[in-house]
Design a protein around this motif. Structure first.
Motif, PDB file in Angstrom:
ATOM      1  N   UNK A 169       1.174  -1.060  -0.087  1.00  0.00           N
ATOM      2  CA  UNK A 169       0.007  -0.218  -0.046  1.00  0.00           C
ATOM      3  C   UNK A 169       0.686   1.138   0.202  1.00  0.00           C
ATOM      4  N   UNK A 170       1.830   0.964   0.808  1.00  0.00           N
ATOM      5  CA  UNK A 170       3.221   2.087   0.564  1.00  0.00           C
ATOM      6  C   UNK A 170       3.687   2.627  -0.769  1.00  0.00           C
ATOM      7  N   UNK A 171       3.705   1.403  -1.544  1.00  0.00           N
ATOM      8  CA  UNK A 171       4.234   1.839  -2.795  1.00  0.00           C
ATOM      9  C   UNK A 171       2.825   2.814  -4.074  1.00  0.00           C
ATOM     10  N   UNK A 172       1.794   2.198  -3.326  1.00  0.00           N
ATOM     11  CA  UNK A 172       0.268   3.112  -3.646  1.00  0.00           C
ATOM     12  C   UNK A 172       0.518   4.075  -3.963  1.00  0.00           C
ATOM     13  N   UNK A 173       0.452   4.843  -2.630  1.00  0.00           N
ATOM     14  CA  UNK A 173       0.310   5.698  -1.996  1.00  0.00           C
ATOM     15  C   UNK A 173       1.469   6.880  -2.928  1.00  0.00           C
ATOM     16  N   UNK A 174       2.945   6.639  -3.190  1.00  0.00           N
ATOM     17  CA  UNK A 174       4.122   6.913  -3.455  1.00  0.00           C
ATOM     18  C   UNK A 174       3.746   7.613  -4.757  1.00  0.00           C
ATOM     19  N   UNK A 175       2.714   6.109  -5.601  1.00  0.00           N
ATOM     20  CA  UNK A 175       3.039   6.661  -7.256  1.00  0.00           C
ATOM     21  C   UNK A 175       1.855   7.498  -7.091  1.00  0.00           C
ATOM     22  N   UNK A 176       0.597   7.415  -6.294  1.00  0.00           N
ATOM     23  CA  UNK A 176      -0.065   8.742  -6.068  1.00  0.00           C
ATOM     24  C   UNK A 176       0.781  10.289  -5.773  1.00  0.00           C
ATOM     25  N   UNK A 195       9.814   9.405  -8.882  1.00  0.00           N
ATOM     26  CA  UNK A 195       8.991   7.998 -10.338  1.00  0.00           C
ATOM     27  C   UNK A 195       9.854   6.894 -10.010  1.00  0.00           C
ATOM     28  N   UNK A 196      11.538   7.322 -10.095  1.00  0.00           N
ATOM     29  CA  UNK A 196      12.191   6.920 -10.309  1.00  0.00           C
ATOM     30  C   UNK A 196      12.854   5.535  -8.553  1.00  0.00           C
ATOM     31  N   UNK A 197      12.467   6.164  -7.417  1.00  0.00           N
ATOM     32  CA  UNK A 197      13.188   5.500  -6.318  1.00  0.00           C
ATOM     33  C   UNK A 197      11.297   4.521  -6.235  1.00  0.00           C
ATOM     34  N   UNK A 198       9.968   5.380  -7.000  1.00  0.00           N
ATOM     35  CA  UNK A 198       9.029   4.404  -6.281  1.00  0.00           C
ATOM     36  C   UNK A 198       9.052   2.823  -7.182  1.00  0.00           C
ATOM     37  N   UNK A 199       8.976   3.422  -8.365  1.00  0.00           N
ATOM     38  CA  UNK A 199       9.098   1.614  -9.131  1.00  0.00           C
ATOM     39  C   UNK A 199      10.587   1.201  -9.105  1.00  0.00           C
ATOM     40  N   UNK A 200      11.762   1.547  -8.468  1.00  0.00           N
ATOM     41  CA  UNK A 200      12.636   0.365  -8.061  1.00  0.00           C
ATOM     42  C   UNK A 200      12.424  -0.299  -7.506  1.00  0.00           C
TER      43      UNK A 200
END
Length: 380
Positions: free
Chosen positions: A242-249, A296-301
């Protein structure tokens, strides 16, 4: 602004194109009206489900999209860049599907096609009024009584409290601490489950949050998800995703603010010169663009680690921390670029700024993310 994306498959490119089309045609045009009326866009979320966007990271055998997390997160980013409420709804619903999809019984998993297809909307009931970030100290209790659990207590800050069809309830079935917590799957119309009045929030007006009171609510025993005492682990694993979801939001919201500020600065003139050509403004925009790209790069990594079955909890915390702090900085700077116009509702950047704040709080405050990261450093 066009984002140069490297995607794992051609199908992923088609999926992002579909997402962009739906977001532009069905979400962006209704956002301002729904925000003004504080009206949750249930039909729009149902449309996203029917388009296959609510179950993307889950297996196709359950009705999901079978997509890598890195693709799902970029779908969320596109949705958030048009309307954060829609992206947050998808992220929360995806979180709410996790317990059943990961450890649910065969009978429980029969619900997944409707969950992942968007016909059933979910909510995640973990936080409590007094618990704050200390989820292991929750006091909502579920007592076994024959063929049911009787649930009493109060949950707080629940997204979809008034609109969900099912709730994941994390309640104490045993002693103190994380080992006494279990997860129950309850129908929203269960007697004794009573959503309270919506909170008066700073942003996300079209996504009301509320406390939920549980007053002797009887949840069938076969709705226990996993084993008794395993609920805390389920909750924490779900929150990593879920934290990755919020990061992408956050990335999507920051991108929207950047794009709006850049367009404004190109068109607006002062002293016979475009705003974008003043070094003070141009450098501010350059910093904003760099921060969004880095987030974006940190989240996708972190997502790619998850997709490859590697540990990613700490990296998810880093992504959530950096991306949401970036969203707060970038939306604030976007307001500054517009000057007085940035402070009025005629332009969306004031809404973006209000919305960014909550992303630093949900799915674990950014102070909690720093705790997670520092503890990983201490362990070595």
């Amino acid at each position: 602004m066009t984002i140069d994306r490297i995607l794992p498959t051609e199908e992923a490119g088609d999926l992002l194109a579909l997402t962009t089309e739906i977001a532009d045609q069905e979400l962006a045009p209704i956002a301002a009206d729904h925000e003004a009326r504080r009206a949750f866009p249930r039909e729009a979320i149902r449309l996203l489900g029917r388009a296959g966007l609510l179950g993307l990271p889950y297996p196709e055998e359950y009705g999901g999209g079978g997509q890598p997390y890195e693709v799902y997160l970029q779908v969320l980013e596109i949705l958030a860049s048009r309307w954060l409420v829609a992206a947050e709804a998808v992220s929360v619903h995806t979180l709410a599907c996790y317990p059943v999809a990961s450890v649910g019984s065969e009978q429980q998993r029969k619900l997944l096609p409707d969950m992942l297809g968007g016909e059933l909307l979910g909510a995640y009931c973990l936080s409590e009024p007094q618990g704050g970030s200390d989820a292991a100290a929750l006091t909502t209790r579920a007592v076994r009584d024959g063929d049911a659990y009787v649930v009493d207590g109060t949950k707080a800050w629940i997204t979809h409290a008034h609109d969900a069809d099912f709730f994941n309830i994390f309640a104490r079935t045993g002693g103190p601490g994380p080992g006494g917590i279990s997860c129950l799957l309850a129908d929203a119309n269960t007697p004794g489950i009573v959503p309270q009045a919506p909170e008066r929030t700073m942003g996300l007006h079209a996504s009301p949050i509320s406390q939920i009171a549980f007053d002797g609510a009887r949840v069938p025993a076969d709705r226990l998800v996993g084993d008794e005492g395993t609920g805390f682990g389920i909750a924490m694993r779900a929150l990593d995703s879920g934290r990755l979801g919020i990061a992408s939001c956050a990335v999507g919201l920051a991108q929207a603010a950047l794009d709006y500020a850049v367009d404004y600065a190109r068109e607006r003139e002062q002293f016979g010169t475009r705003l974008v050509d003043f070094q003070g403004v141009g450098f501010m925009l350059a910093d904003m663009a760099t921060q969004v790209t880095a987030a974006r790069a940190l989240t996708l990594a972190a997502a790619r680690l998850r997709d490859h079955g590697r540990p990613y909890s700490t990296e998810a915390a880093k992504a959530k921390l950096f991306a949401t702090d970036t969203a707060m900085r970038v939306t604030t700077d976007a307001v500054q670029v517009l000057g007085g116009y940035g402070y009025v509702a005629d332009h969306p950047v004031e809404r973006y700024m209000r919305e960014a704040k909550v992303l630093q709080i949900v799915e674990g405050t950014n102070q909690i993310q720093r705790v997670v990261i520092s503890r990983s450093l201490a362990r070595g």
